[in-house]
Design an enzyme around this catalytic site. Structure first.
Site, short mmCIF file in Angstrom:
data_model
loop_
_atom_site.label_atom_id
_atom_site.label_comp_id
_atom_site.label_asym_id
_atom_site.label_seq_id
_atom_site.Cartn_x
_atom_site.Cartn_y
_atom_site.Cartn_z
N CYS A 78 -3.38 11.20 3.47
CA CYS A 78 -3.60 10.28 2.33
C CYS A 78 -3.34 11.00 1.02
CB CYS A 78 -5.04 9.80 2.27
SG CYS A 78 -5.58 8.86 3.67
N GLU B 291 0.82 -1.22 0.00
CA GLU B 291 0.00 0.00 0.00
C GLU B 291 0.85 1.27 0.00
OE1 GLU B 291 -3.66 0.05 0.10
OE2 GLU B 291 -3.39 -2.02 -0.52
N HIS C 191 -5.21 1.39 7.01
CA HIS C 191 -3.80 1.71 6.73
C HIS C 191 -3.17 2.18 8.03
CE1 HIS C 191 -4.70 2.75 2.25
NE2 HIS C 191 -4.06 1.60 2.30
O1 SUG Z 1 -7.88 2.83 -0.57
N1 SUG Z 1 -10.71 4.93 -0.56
C1 SUG Z 1 -9.27 4.77 -0.39
C2 SUG Z 1 -8.76 5.68 0.70
C3 SUG Z 1 -7.25 5.67 0.77
C4 SUG Z 1 -6.74 6.44 1.94
N2 SUG Z 1 -5.34 6.44 1.91
C5 SUG Z 1 -4.53 6.36 3.01
N3 SUG Z 1 -5.02 6.07 4.17
N4 SUG Z 1 -3.27 6.56 2.83
C6 SUG Z 1 -8.92 3.31 -0.08
O2 SUG Z 1 -9.67 2.68 0.67
C7 SUG Z 1 -12.82 4.59 -1.68
C8 SUG Z 1 -13.36 4.58 -3.07
C9 SUG Z 1 -14.85 4.44 -3.13
O3 SUG Z 1 -15.44 3.75 -2.30
O4 SUG Z 1 -15.48 5.02 -4.03
C10 SUG Z 1 -11.32 4.41 -1.61
O5 SUG Z 1 -10.73 3.84 -2.50
#
Ligand code: SUG
Length: 444
Positions: A368, A174, A250
């Site tokens: 993020c 990730e 994460h």
């Molecule tokens: O991978 N949300 C992302 C959020 C990422 C956050 N990043 C960090 N914490 N570094 C994920 O879960 C949601 C997309 C949707 O449901 O439409 C999404 O991909």
């Protein structure tokens, strides 16, 4: 030589929407099928990035990916013209169309793992794009991410680019969301802390029961090898599986580091004491562990407010500031904690709040939205200047967003074939604004 930590924020793409794609990410599931506002999302992100630039930080922008991803839809059997591909997917497999329309590349903390040159055996700055295999909609990002990073850090003398890890659950990676670099000054040799959710090749090892552990130890170790990190300055620590099961998908949802500060929730890790002893041994100089107790901030409040998805930055004056989402201010327990934090004897002296709600509703806070790259003057001079945020670039990007982005997008709108044309037209213009060359498939 001067040393910096630059932040590269993900420019939110024109298809930003809420599709509930991320099992284990509470906000993504809770906001599924809400209407989104891509224009507001992009502007919120740009405002935060500009504010950091105005504070004297080096701030870059990473371009979004091409969505809808027609190539993946064709690869899984939809055919005909682009409009026909979209229509068939919408009729037969709307969930797959949603996955191919996500603007999830905005969360650039998941774009790659980055090791600064002070830490690596060959003295180069290393990048490995994250394979993001745990989620279909994210697993289609790494190739273009690699193209974009290569177009920005385009100098073999200073930068080394690796291919993303093999696309298998054993190597779930990730990126920087599960990686923190601790150091004294940014240019000093640092300690690279990898936080994993599970050990994939050891079936009896402890792991979460309800939600996926996206990052594996095997992936973290592979990245450390690729980047030429030394054992004496690398630490692997397991995330607490119980908090993953409470929505901490994460590590950057439960801890954040900057220089010699590690700000973390007391339930963040497994075997915290042993790991922290190792950190103390491996990091030369002082380290400040700032522990947030459950009695002050419950896990649920941390997940809802994103207290740990904050950016801790060091201003040119040397002062440390915490960049928090307004959601922290709105949560009484978290706001009270942040006000108390400023009175404690820690290096963090100020908090600034930013509204990034369009991103937050999909589980993406300020941290993020950015990829950190610690660099020295020479390396910075080798970065493609087209992506570095100046007032002029900010103005151009804002105008570009105004011109090309919709102010509302529902799930049904993703079936509109016009969206493909709009998105490509916007991205084609963007590659010229940011001097990226042909990073997208439609341009080749
Ligand atoms: O991978 N949300 C992302 C959020 C990422 C956050 N990043 C960090 N914490 N570094 C994920 O879960 C949601 C997309 C949707 O449901 O439409 C999404 O991909």
């Amino acid at each position: 030589m001067k040393q910096f930590e630059a932040n590269f924020d993900g420019l939110v793409g024109p298809t930003h929407n809420y599709a509930g794609l991320s099992f284990g990410n509470v906000a993504s599931l809770n906001n599924a099928a809400q209407k989104s506002n891509p224009r507001a999302a992009a502007k919120q992100g740009l405002q935060k990035a500009k504010a950091l630039a105005e504070m004297g930080m080096i701030q870059g922008m990473l371009a979004p990916q091409e969505r809808p991803d027609i190539y993946t839809l064709r690869r899984i059997g939809f055919s005909g013209s682009d409009a026909q591909v979209i229509n068939q997917a919408y009729q037969q497999a709307p969930a797959l169309l949603n996955a191919c329309c996500s603007a999830s590349s905005m969360w650039t903390a998941n774009a790659a793992t980055v090791s600064p040159s002070a830490d690596t055996a060959d003295g180069k700055l290393h990048f490995t794009p994250a394979n993001l295999v745990d989620k279909l909609h994210r697993s289609i990002e790494p190739e273009t991410t690699g193209n974009i990073l290569k177009a920005i850090f385009n100098n073999e003398q200073y930068f080394s680019h690796h291919q993303h890890l093999p696309e298998h659950a054993s190597f779930g990676d990730e990126g920087a969301a599960n990686h923190t670099r601790l150091c004294q000054a940014y240019g000093d040799r640092g300690l690279e802390l990898f936080v994993y959710g599970q050990q994939a090749t050891s079936p009896n090892a402890i792991k979460p029961r309800k939600y996926p552990a996206r990052q594996t130890l095997e992936a973290s170790q592979a990245v450390a090898r690729l980047h030429g990190l030394d054992d004496s300055t690398t630490v692997f620590i397991q995330q607490n599986p119980d908090v993953i099961d409470q929505g901490v998908f994460h590590n950057d949802v439960i801890s954040v580091g900057n220089q010699n500060v590690l700000f973390y929730h007391e339930q963040a890790f497994l075997n915290t004491d042993t790991a922290f002893d190792e950190i103390r041994r491996k990091l030369a100089g002082d380290i400040h562990f700032i522990k947030v107790p459950t009695a002050k901030v419950a896990i649920n409040d941390a997940v809802k407010s994103y207290l740990f998805n904050t950016q801790i930055i060091t201003l040119p004056s040397g002062k440390m500031v915490i960049i928090a989402p307004t959601d922290c201010q709105e949560n009484p327990a978290v706001n009270a904690y942040l006000q108390e934090l400023l009175t404690l004897d820690t290096p963090i002296k100020e908090v600034r709040f930013f509204d990034v709600k369009q991103s937050m509703q999909n589980g993406g806070g300020p941290a993020c939205l950015r990829l950190r790259v610690a660099m020295n003057e020479q390396e910075l001079a080798a970065v493609n200047p087209g992506v570095l945020l100046t007032q002029a670039l900010f103005d151009r990007l804002n105008t570009w967003v105004e011109k090309h982005y919709r102010d509302q997008l529902s799930q049904a709108d993703l079936a509109d074939p016009q969206l493909v044309i709009e998105s490509r037209t916007a991205l084609d213009e963007l590659t010229q604004i940011m001097q990226l060359g042909s990073v997208y498939r439609f341009q080749r």
